[in-house]
Scaffold this motif. Structure first.
Motif, PDB file in Angstrom:
ATOM      1  N   ALA A 374       0.839  -1.208   0.000  1.00 30.63           N
ATOM      2  CA  ALA A 374       0.000   0.000   0.000  1.00 30.63           C
ATOM      3  C   ALA A 374       0.870   1.252   0.000  1.00 30.63           C
ATOM      4  N   SER A 379      -1.701   3.568  -2.046  1.00 33.29           N
ATOM      5  CA  SER A 379      -3.084   3.307  -1.646  1.00 33.29           C
ATOM      6  C   SER A 379      -3.221   3.402  -0.130  1.00 33.29           C
ATOM      7  N   LYS A 380      -4.463   3.358   0.335  1.00 31.98           N
ATOM      8  CA  LYS A 380      -4.712   3.298   1.770  1.00 31.98           C
ATOM      9  C   LYS A 380      -4.753   1.849   2.262  1.00 31.98           C
ATOM     10  N   THR A 382      -4.082  -2.299   0.563  1.00 29.49           N
ATOM     11  CA  THR A 382      -3.778  -3.156  -0.585  1.00 29.49           C
ATOM     12  C   THR A 382      -4.022  -4.603  -0.189  1.00 29.49           C
ATOM     13  N   ARG A 510       3.088   3.517 -11.606  1.00 29.93           N
ATOM     14  CA  ARG A 510       3.334   4.236 -10.360  1.00 29.93           C
ATOM     15  C   ARG A 510       4.779   4.730 -10.269  1.00 29.93           C
ATOM     16  N   MET A 521      -4.452   5.620  -8.096  1.00 24.70           N
ATOM     17  CA  MET A 521      -4.028   5.953  -6.740  1.00 24.70           C
ATOM     18  C   MET A 521      -3.332   7.320  -6.698  1.00 24.70           C
ATOM     19  N   ALA A 524      -6.123   9.853  -6.852  1.00 29.57           N
ATOM     20  CA  ALA A 524      -6.916   9.825  -5.621  1.00 29.57           C
ATOM     21  C   ALA A 524      -6.219  10.627  -4.523  1.00 29.57           C
ATOM     22  N   ASN A 525      -4.920  10.450  -4.381  1.00 30.54           N
ATOM     23  CA  ASN A 525      -4.181  11.197  -3.358  1.00 30.54           C
ATOM     24  C   ASN A 525      -4.127  12.685  -3.684  1.00 30.54           C
ATOM     25  N   TYR A 571     -10.930   2.630  -6.506  1.00 25.66           N
ATOM     26  CA  TYR A 571     -10.376   1.286  -6.445  1.00 25.66           C
ATOM     27  C   TYR A 571      -9.596   1.034  -7.732  1.00 25.66           C
ATOM     28  N   HIS A 590      -5.960  -2.256  -4.978  1.00 27.28           N
ATOM     29  CA  HIS A 590      -5.587  -1.060  -4.232  1.00 27.28           C
ATOM     30  C   HIS A 590      -6.848  -0.254  -3.923  1.00 27.28           C
ATOM     31  N   ASN A 592      -8.461   3.296  -2.228  1.00 23.82           N
ATOM     32  CA  ASN A 592      -8.303   4.660  -1.716  1.00 23.82           C
ATOM     33  C   ASN A 592      -9.703   5.263  -1.629  1.00 23.82           C
TER      34      ASN A 592
END
Length: 920
Positions: A374, A379-380, A382, A510, A521, A524-525, A571, A590, A592
């Motif tokens: 994660a 992600s928050k 995983t 990533r 992800m 999302a952040n 997701y 993942h 979030n």
């Protein structure tokens, strides 16, 4: 001497996609020039020419070498002086050692002597030739970037003090490289893939003194010039830490400062691991650097599995293969043991204790490994999966979608999503991607189409039932969404919408700054941060005033701003085994989702239990753990090389006169319509202007093309894509690929692609083109006409791709909006009495053209292209039938040629309509 003139005889900077590739090739060229000088001497016409070339190469390498610890600026200057002093024999020997050490990676394991009297430095083993055991015994090597403007004496002091801290028991070994400015620090972390830690000291300056075009490209990617210029000197250090986290979040940063703790406490320092005040303690810094790298190097489950395999264990549970006993005692399957070796069997068990863990209820090393994943993927939460992303997709869909919920789905997505909709009982709205008729493939779903469907549902009063938007990012063919734009504009219409991004082919993204901005992800952040800002609230309020009373057309044509109280609910499912290091079927989910804990967690775990085996493969879990370690420590390097390989293939094919006769690399201009390319980019490479910097393109365009996917149009060869893949590439040359269309094949580079593989592919394509040339040279007039007709049939006469028609009224609640109950249709077909088979012939086409409604009772999936052209409950259109008749593919899933097309009987449809209307 005019260096530019001399350098003009070398490949130009514009011929290189990256500075890393430029560096490697120029060291190789310098070795050749130095050896040539040694053979010919420095005098004479040839000698002067070689000397000029060597000087130009030193000139070109000088700004680049400042960012690497090996050979290092001091050694580089020493080599340069050898040339100027005419010490050609020593220069040739030393440059050869450097070039070989860079190619082999030997500098990572041992000191490379450069002086003539420093022993024989030429005889060292190649990295690739070492056994895995020998490589595993060595200490991993990395580099530390120190950012401080110091003189040569102070630089030597910094490096020596860190070297003195080394101990024999250190798990890793590193060398330091010193750069003077914040800009140099940013170039360094983008350029030098060996860097694992950055130490930012108070003496750094702002601007880089390097002025090389390829390095300036790096700078343009990472920071706004005006904002940088406005920085006060005391802010350089904190800003450096913040930007390092933005560009390469996996790196450890350490700030050395003379500012007070109170001043530092309120600043954004990115992921700064520790702040040292005034003069740092070199031992403490050394230990922190090692601890930070070890934090990423740890593999909790893989380590636990290795430890378990070494334990003397009596096996009194299931799995005779555990510890290899059923094999070692056998007289007939010894070859299996010989092939796999003992460790895989020693690590096989069904136990969840003894230092191991349960995938279904992880509390030990699997839980720790998932938490580390994660962190690595942003992600928050995983979750590991051992039976592929198909299962991951069904888990997510089942956990967040309830029967009757409306889901907007990319129609040509992976079939697991369609089956997931059946299992969840979703009402599906299929969204059409833009078609690429000439290549028999679909593109991606435009934001206009997504918003159109949402606004239609809103107008019908059904927005409260809309649960999720499901899109594929990136598509098999490499089309990547502007993820932030999609989520922002959808949230502006429904602020609690859930997004599922199928990133099966995008796990590597990533670990590249360019790619990361288009990952689920990553965005999302970003949204979690930006939605909370006062600027976001003001922008939303201003737009609400502008849109007051506006019609849907205005909403469609406006770049919508999300409300500040929108929920980030994202997701992503990723096939780790497809693009990173993992055993087959190793995948990750993942999460979030701001509402995961309160709303989804229990349902998610139930869905996870539903689809996950109670006997998961521990080897797959361990490979996911190790794959995470790899990308946190060298993902940046490997992804960079992956892109470089793909760009090399593009350039080679596009510039080769023979290949261009029969093949064509599809460009962004071919695969993305102009209205979705705001940057106006046509191609990543142009013979006249070199490489296009794709950073700005990826910042703004609605769709971009992942350069690691090379779609090659092969219609000019007279072979269709499937034949070219099977009969030519695989059977004749042993080249394996996944996807084809009617007239294209798809080559994918990955983190394991080598330059040798690239060279072999180009050699094969040239050989195929030569064979075609010879064949046509000897062909009769009729044979040539036959060839031209085949090419014309593949290139010009391609059947148009059909759009999704509609669900039959029996599977819809009303005619206002297009959603359909795919689950009812799927299970209605379980009763054979409800179905019939119709041959695909002229009689069927006549019935369709006469307006008769025939409804598919099953999924019909031609392969290739591999997406369903019919789903249960869908009305069969004459366009779909024309497409099926024109297909010449190897298989059509769900279709039986001996029986025909499976459809619902009219009686079954009438009975269902009556039931839905309460008449029966």
């Amino acid at each position: 001497m005019n260096v530019q003139k001399a350098e003009g005889k070398l490949p130009s900077i514009r011929d290189y996609y990256s500075a890393t590739q430029l560096r490697a090739d120029r060291w190789s060229a310098l070795r050749e020039a130095a050896e040539g000088l040694h053979r010919h001497g420095g005098d004479g016409r040839q000698g002067k020419k070689l000397r000029a070339t060597a000087e130009a190469l030193f000139e070109a390498l000088e700004p680049i070498e400042r960012y690497w610890a090996f050979p290092g600026a001091h050694a580089f200057d020493h080599l340069r002086r050898m040339l100027h002093n005419g010490n050609i024999e020593d220069l040739s020997s030393s440059v050869r050692r450097v070039a070989r050490a860079l190619t082999s990676g030997a500098y990572r394991r041992r000191t490379i002597p450069l002086g003539a009297d420093d022993g024989d430095g030429d005889e060292f083993e190649e990295e690739a030739a070492l056994s895995p055991e020998a490589r595993a015994l060595g200490r991993p090597y990395f580099e530390v970037l120190i950012v401080d403007e110091v003189n040569e004496h102070q630089e030597r002091f910094l490096k020596q003090n860190l070297q003195r801290m080394r101990r024999a028991e250190d798990p890793f070994i590193y060398e330091a490289v010193v750069v003077p400015s914040l800009e140099d620090a940013l170039i360094g972390i983008l350029f030098n893939h060996n860097v694992q830690a950055v130490v930012v000291r108070p003496g750094l300056t702002l601007k880089s003194k390097n002025d090389l075009p390829i390095l300036n490209q790096y700078l343009s990617r990472v920071a706004d010039d005006e904002e940088m210029e406005a920085l006060e000197p005391h802010a350089y250090g904190p800003e450096a830490c913040r930007l390092i986290a933005k560009i390469r979040p996996e790196l450890d940063a350490y700030l050395v400062t003379d500012r007070s703790a109170e001043d530092i406490a309120g600043l954004d320092l990115g992921r700064c691991r520790r702040v040292f005040y005034n003069q740092e303690d070199f031992l403490e810094l050394h230990l922190n650097i090692l601890r930070g790298v070890n934090r990423r190097y740890k593999t909790p489950f893989f380590t636990a599995l290795k430890e378990y395999s070494r334990q003397p264990t009596g096996v009194f549970h299931a799995m005779p293969i555990s510890r290899g006993k059923s094999i070692s005692r056998s007289h007939w399957i010894q070859d299996m043991g010989a092939f796999y070796g003992p460790n895989i069997f020693l690590a096989e068990t069904s136990a969840t204790s003894g230092g191991l863990d349960s995938l279904l209820e992880p509390r030990g090393p699997i839980k720790e490994a998932q938490d580390m994943a994660a962190r690595a993927f942003g992600s928050k939460h995983t979750f590991f999966a051992t039976n592929g992303t198909s299962t991951c997709n069904k888990i997510v869909v089942q956990s967040v979608v309830r029967p009757g919920d409306i889901v907007l789905v990319d129609r040509d997505c992976h079939k697991s999503h369609h089956y997931g909709m059946v299992l969840a009982g979703a009402n599906v709205v299929y969204m059409d991607s833009y078609p690429l008729h000439q290549y028999s493939m679909y593109g991606a779903v435009p934001i206009h189409e997504v918003k159109h469907q949402l606004l239609k549902l809103k107008a019908a009063g059904k927005l409260d039932r809309v649960r999720m938007v499901l899109l594929t990012n990136c598509t098999f063919d490499g089309l990547v969404y502007n993820v932030q734009r999609v989520m922002e504009e959808c949230l502006a219409i429904k602020k609690d919408l859930i997004f599922l991004w199928d990133e099966a082919w995008f796990a590597f993204a990533r670990f590249s700054p360019t790619y990361r901005q288009r990952t689920a992800m990553g965005v999302a952040n970003t949204l979690r941060e930006t939605l909370r800002t006062p600027e976001a609230a003001k922008a939303w309020e201003a737009q609400q005033k502008e849109l007051e009373g506006a019609d849907d057309e205005t909403w469609l044509n406006t770049r919508l701003v999300p409300p500040p109280d929108a929920r980030v609910r994202v997701y992503a499912t990723q096939s780790t085994h497809k693009t990173l290091t993992s055993l087959r079927q190793g995948s990750m989910i993942h999460v979030n989702d701001q509402d995961f804990k309160g709303e989804v967690e229990q349902a998610f775990h139930e869905a996870y239990m539903t689809h996950t085996s109670t006997s998961p493969n521990y080897q797959i879990i361990a490979s996911l753990d190790v794959g995470r370690r790899q990308v946190e420590l060298e993902g940046f390097e490997f992804v960079q090389r992956q892109v470089e390989s793909a760009m090399s293939i593009r350039r080679a094919i596009m510039t080769h006169p023979l290949l261009s006769k029969y093949f064509r690399v599809l460009t962004p201009g071919d695969m993305i319509p102009e209205e979705y390319r705001e940057s106006g980019i046509e191609s990543y490479f142009d013979q006249d202007h070199g490489w296009v910097d794709k950073w700005s393109v990826w910042n703004q365009d609605e769709f971009v093309l992942d350069p690691t996917r090379i779609t090659l149009a092969v219609g000019g060869t007279g072979w269709d894509g499937d034949t070219f893949k099977t009969k030519i590439l695989m059977d004749k040359y042993g080249i394996q690929i996944n996807k084809t269309s009617r007239n294209t094949v798809l080559f994918m580079t990955n983190i394991g692609t080598t330059r040798s593989s690239v060279a072999y592919l180009i050699e094969v394509l040239v050989e195929i083109a030569n064979d075609l040339d010879e064949l046509l040279d000897d062909a009769s007039r009729m044979e040539k006409r036959s060839f031209e007709n085949r090419v014309s049939g593949l290139v010009e006469h391609v059947p148009p791709l059909p759009d999704f028609s509609r669900f039959h009224a029996a599977f819809r609640t009303d005619s206002e909006t297009p959603e359909g109950d795919i689950r009812s249709a799927f299970f209605l077909a379980y009763d054979e009495d409800n179905c019939d088979y119709l041959p695909i012939d002229a009689a069927l086409m006549k019935r369709l053209e006469g307006g008769e409604e025939l409804v598919s009772s099953s999924f019909i999936i031609p392969y290739p292209p591999g997406f369903p052209i019919l789903v249960p409950g869908q009305v069969i259109s004459k366009e779909i039938m024309h497409f099926m008749q024109a297909l010449d593919v190897s298989e059509i899933h769900g279709f039986r040629p001996d029986l025909g097309l499976r459809v619902f009987t009219q009686e079954a449809l009438d009975a269902l309509l009556k039931k839905n209307n309460g008449e029966g």
